[in-house]
Write a protein that holds these residues in place. Structure first.
Motif, mmCIF file in Angstrom:
data_model
loop_
_atom_site.group_PDB
_atom_site.id
_atom_site.type_symbol
_atom_site.label_atom_id
_atom_site.label_comp_id
_atom_site.label_asym_id
_atom_site.label_seq_id
_atom_site.Cartn_x
_atom_site.Cartn_y
_atom_site.Cartn_z
ATOM 1 N N ALA A 154 8.423 -13.868 5.943
ATOM 2 C CA ALA A 154 8.833 -12.646 6.313
ATOM 3 C C ALA A 154 9.062 -12.262 7.653
ATOM 4 C CB ALA A 154 7.882 -11.477 5.689
ATOM 5 N N ILE A 155 8.331 -12.670 8.567
ATOM 6 C CA ILE A 155 8.313 -12.619 9.975
ATOM 7 C C ILE A 155 9.338 -13.404 10.543
ATOM 8 C CG2 ILE A 155 7.140 -12.732 12.341
ATOM 9 C CD1 ILE A 155 4.482 -12.359 10.945
ATOM 10 N N ASP A 156 9.538 -14.464 10.006
ATOM 11 C CA ASP A 156 10.743 -15.348 10.596
ATOM 12 C C ASP A 156 12.123 -14.805 10.214
ATOM 13 O OD1 ASP A 156 8.890 -17.289 11.690
ATOM 14 O OD2 ASP A 156 9.147 -18.617 10.080
ATOM 15 N N GLU A 157 12.180 -14.320 8.988
ATOM 16 C CA GLU A 157 13.521 -13.681 8.496
ATOM 17 C C GLU A 157 13.793 -12.533 9.376
ATOM 18 O OE1 GLU A 157 13.715 -15.376 4.033
ATOM 19 O OE2 GLU A 157 12.538 -13.634 4.263
ATOM 20 N N MET A 158 12.800 -11.618 9.585
ATOM 21 C CA MET A 158 12.915 -10.253 10.365
ATOM 22 C C MET A 158 13.350 -10.724 12.010
ATOM 23 S SD MET A 158 9.740 -8.246 8.766
ATOM 24 C CE MET A 158 9.814 -6.824 9.874
ATOM 25 N N LEU A 159 12.670 -11.698 12.471
ATOM 26 C CA LEU A 159 12.987 -12.117 13.851
ATOM 27 C C LEU A 159 14.544 -12.685 13.732
ATOM 28 C CD1 LEU A 159 9.815 -13.858 15.007
ATOM 29 C CD2 LEU A 159 10.534 -11.322 15.681
ATOM 30 N N ALA A 160 15.032 -13.246 12.918
ATOM 31 C CA ALA A 160 16.424 -13.705 12.896
ATOM 32 C C ALA A 160 17.083 -12.609 12.426
ATOM 33 C CB ALA A 160 16.479 -14.792 11.870
ATOM 34 N N GLY A 161 16.852 -11.550 12.168
ATOM 35 C CA GLY A 161 17.639 -10.284 11.668
ATOM 36 C C GLY A 161 18.163 -10.445 10.486
ATOM 37 N N LYS A 162 17.317 -11.145 9.520
ATOM 38 C CA LYS A 162 17.966 -11.128 8.242
ATOM 39 C C LYS A 162 16.815 -10.316 7.474
ATOM 40 C CE LYS A 162 19.143 -16.276 8.563
ATOM 41 N NZ LYS A 162 18.624 -17.353 8.148
ATOM 42 N N PRO A 163 17.388 -9.876 6.142
ATOM 43 C CA PRO A 163 16.512 -9.131 5.307
ATOM 44 C C PRO A 163 15.470 -10.104 4.831
ATOM 45 C CG PRO A 163 18.598 -9.637 4.300
ATOM 46 C CD PRO A 163 18.935 -10.108 5.571
ATOM 47 N N VAL A 164 14.312 -9.435 4.418
ATOM 48 C CA VAL A 164 13.207 -10.415 3.928
ATOM 49 C C VAL A 164 13.478 -10.950 2.420
ATOM 50 C CG1 VAL A 164 10.720 -10.336 3.381
ATOM 51 C CG2 VAL A 164 11.619 -9.379 5.562
ATOM 52 N N SER A 165 13.704 -12.336 2.204
ATOM 53 C CA SER A 165 13.966 -12.658 0.818
ATOM 54 C C SER A 165 13.072 -12.365 -0.252
ATOM 55 C CB SER A 165 14.334 -14.177 1.007
ATOM 56 O OG SER A 165 13.061 -14.859 1.400
ATOM 57 N N VAL A 166 11.691 -12.321 -0.034
ATOM 58 C CA VAL A 166 10.718 -11.929 -0.637
ATOM 59 C C VAL A 166 10.098 -10.900 -0.267
ATOM 60 C CG1 VAL A 166 8.574 -12.850 -1.952
ATOM 61 C CG2 VAL A 166 10.491 -14.419 -1.575
ATOM 62 N N PRO A 167 10.397 -9.608 -0.456
ATOM 63 C CA PRO A 167 9.741 -8.391 0.401
ATOM 64 C C PRO A 167 8.337 -8.063 -0.251
ATOM 65 C CG PRO A 167 11.547 -7.720 -1.109
ATOM 66 C CD PRO A 167 11.537 -9.257 -1.407
ATOM 67 N N GLU A 168 7.798 -8.498 -1.618
ATOM 68 C CA GLU A 168 6.682 -7.987 -2.146
ATOM 69 C C GLU A 168 6.115 -8.858 -2.859
ATOM 70 O OE1 GLU A 168 6.789 -3.753 -4.100
ATOM 71 O OE2 GLU A 168 9.031 -4.099 -3.690
ATOM 72 N N THR A 169 4.705 -9.203 -2.771
ATOM 73 C CA THR A 169 4.047 -9.976 -3.414
ATOM 74 C C THR A 169 2.775 -9.248 -3.715
ATOM 75 O OG1 THR A 169 2.893 -10.886 -1.709
ATOM 76 C CG2 THR A 169 4.901 -12.112 -2.379
ATOM 77 N N TYR A 170 1.889 -9.763 -5.072
ATOM 78 C CA TYR A 170 0.744 -9.094 -5.291
ATOM 79 C C TYR A 170 -0.244 -9.549 -4.216
ATOM 80 C CZ TYR A 170 -0.452 -13.295 -7.552
ATOM 81 O OH TYR A 170 -0.605 -14.707 -7.942
ATOM 82 N N SER A 171 -1.135 -8.426 -3.743
ATOM 83 C CA SER A 171 -2.345 -8.911 -2.697
ATOM 84 C C SER A 171 -3.156 -9.642 -3.720
ATOM 85 C CB SER A 171 -2.757 -7.836 -2.016
ATOM 86 O OG SER A 171 -3.251 -6.788 -2.849
ATOM 87 N N VAL A 172 -4.067 -10.668 -3.075
ATOM 88 C CA VAL A 172 -4.985 -11.390 -3.602
ATOM 89 C C VAL A 172 -6.282 -10.890 -2.906
ATOM 90 C CG1 VAL A 172 -5.984 -13.749 -4.262
ATOM 91 C CG2 VAL A 172 -3.626 -12.955 -4.712
ATOM 92 N N GLY A 173 -7.713 -10.630 -3.476
ATOM 93 C CA GLY A 173 -8.659 -10.398 -2.460
ATOM 94 C C GLY A 173 -9.559 -9.335 -3.137
ATOM 95 N N CYS A 174 -10.441 -8.891 -2.264
ATOM 96 C CA CYS A 174 -11.732 -8.109 -2.914
ATOM 97 C C CYS A 174 -10.880 -6.694 -2.788
ATOM 98 C CB CYS A 174 -12.832 -7.934 -1.840
ATOM 99 S SG CYS A 174 -13.537 -9.641 -1.838
ATOM 100 N N SER A 175 -11.410 -5.639 -3.885
ATOM 101 C CA SER A 175 -10.764 -4.264 -3.842
ATOM 102 C C SER A 175 -11.427 -3.507 -2.638
ATOM 103 C CB SER A 175 -11.336 -3.697 -4.976
ATOM 104 O OG SER A 175 -12.813 -3.482 -5.039
ATOM 105 N N ILE A 176 -10.724 -2.608 -2.018
ATOM 106 C CA ILE A 176 -11.393 -1.717 -0.973
ATOM 107 C C ILE A 176 -12.527 -0.963 -1.709
ATOM 108 C CG2 ILE A 176 -10.986 0.320 0.441
ATOM 109 C CD1 ILE A 176 -8.263 -0.913 1.277
ATOM 110 N N LYS A 177 -13.585 -0.867 -0.858
ATOM 111 C CA LYS A 177 -14.856 -0.305 -1.302
ATOM 112 C C LYS A 177 -14.714 1.074 -1.050
ATOM 113 C CE LYS A 177 -16.037 -4.386 -2.278
ATOM 114 N NZ LYS A 177 -15.200 -4.843 -3.672
ATOM 115 N N TRP A 178 -14.307 1.997 -2.070
ATOM 116 C CA TRP A 178 -14.145 3.348 -1.846
ATOM 117 C C TRP A 178 -15.351 4.205 -1.713
ATOM 118 C CZ3 TRP A 178 -9.667 4.395 0.110
ATOM 119 C CH2 TRP A 178 -8.646 3.611 -0.265
ATOM 120 N N LYS A 179 -15.712 5.311 -1.057
ATOM 121 C CA LYS A 179 -16.930 6.004 -0.919
ATOM 122 C C LYS A 179 -16.813 6.991 -2.152
ATOM 123 C CE LYS A 179 -16.939 6.354 4.167
ATOM 124 N NZ LYS A 179 -17.004 7.324 5.203
ATOM 125 N N GLN A 180 -18.147 7.051 -2.325
ATOM 126 C CA GLN A 180 -18.102 8.028 -3.860
ATOM 127 C C GLN A 180 -17.903 9.290 -3.570
ATOM 128 O OE1 GLN A 180 -18.906 6.619 -6.679
ATOM 129 N NE2 GLN A 180 -19.155 4.656 -6.042
#
Length: 180
Positions: A154-180
């Motif tokens: 995405a960064i390389d495409e943006m720096l080259a002035g191109k649209p991002v070919s894959v603009p969205e992916t699902y994030s993988v990781g731990c959930s944000i730990k929200w306050k009660q």
């Protein structure tokens, strides 16, 4: 209640947050940067820990091309004391972070960005419109087996002035730990 995710083309929500280096940062702190990469992060998540070296390498590789990475920790530090500010300061020094590491104590910034996990990436162009959101790459556990480098692409495409070919992916990781 979960809000829908930020859509591609959305404006970057502003913030004013303290960092482990003793400064306070906001969007305007990075106004001169071509690209701003905001990563919701923390100390305790094994996914974040697996990506720390790649995050530092990304900042090192792109700093002189006008790209700035910023990590934001929004986790509840009462339930997860390892994510407290003093522990953030320690981890940033121990791991030699080369990017600002910010504390979102109220969790308002995470809510504005509609972040749900760590690490979750939001990439904004120079006008601070969202161009990519999701994960860093396709293999959090084994860096040498990465096939798709979504964030770098995405960064390389943006720096080259191109649209991002894959603009969205699902994030993988731990959930944000929200306050009660």
């Amino acid at each position: 209640m979960l809000l829908p995710p930020l859509i591609i083309g959305s404006s970057a929500p502003d913030f004013s947050l303290p960092a482990v280096d003793g400064k306070t940062y906001s969007l305007s702190s990075f106004a001169y940067k071509k690209i701003l990469v905001v990563i919701f992060s923390c100390n305790h998540c094994p996914y974040v820990q697996a990506y720390e070296t790649r995050m530092k390498k990304l900042q090192q590789d792109y700093l002189h091309r006008g790209v700035q990475l910023v990590a934001i920790n929004s986790n509840d530090d009462k339930a997860y004391p390892e994510d407290a500010f003093d522990r953030m300061v320690f981890r940033a020094k121990m791991k030699q972070y080369n990017f600002p590491y910010l504390r979102d104590e109220t969790q308002e910034v995470a809510k504005e960005y509609r972040a749900v996990s760590t690490p979750q990436v939001f990439v904004f162009d120079q006008k601070r419109f969202l161009a990519y959101t999701g994960k860093i790459d396709d293999n959090w556990k084994e860096p040498d087996k990465v096939v798709s480098r979504y964030l770098r692409n995405a960064i390389d495409e943006m720096l080259a002035g191109k649209p991002v070919s894959v603009p969205e992916t699902y994030s993988v990781g731990c959930s944000i730990k929200w306050k009660q």
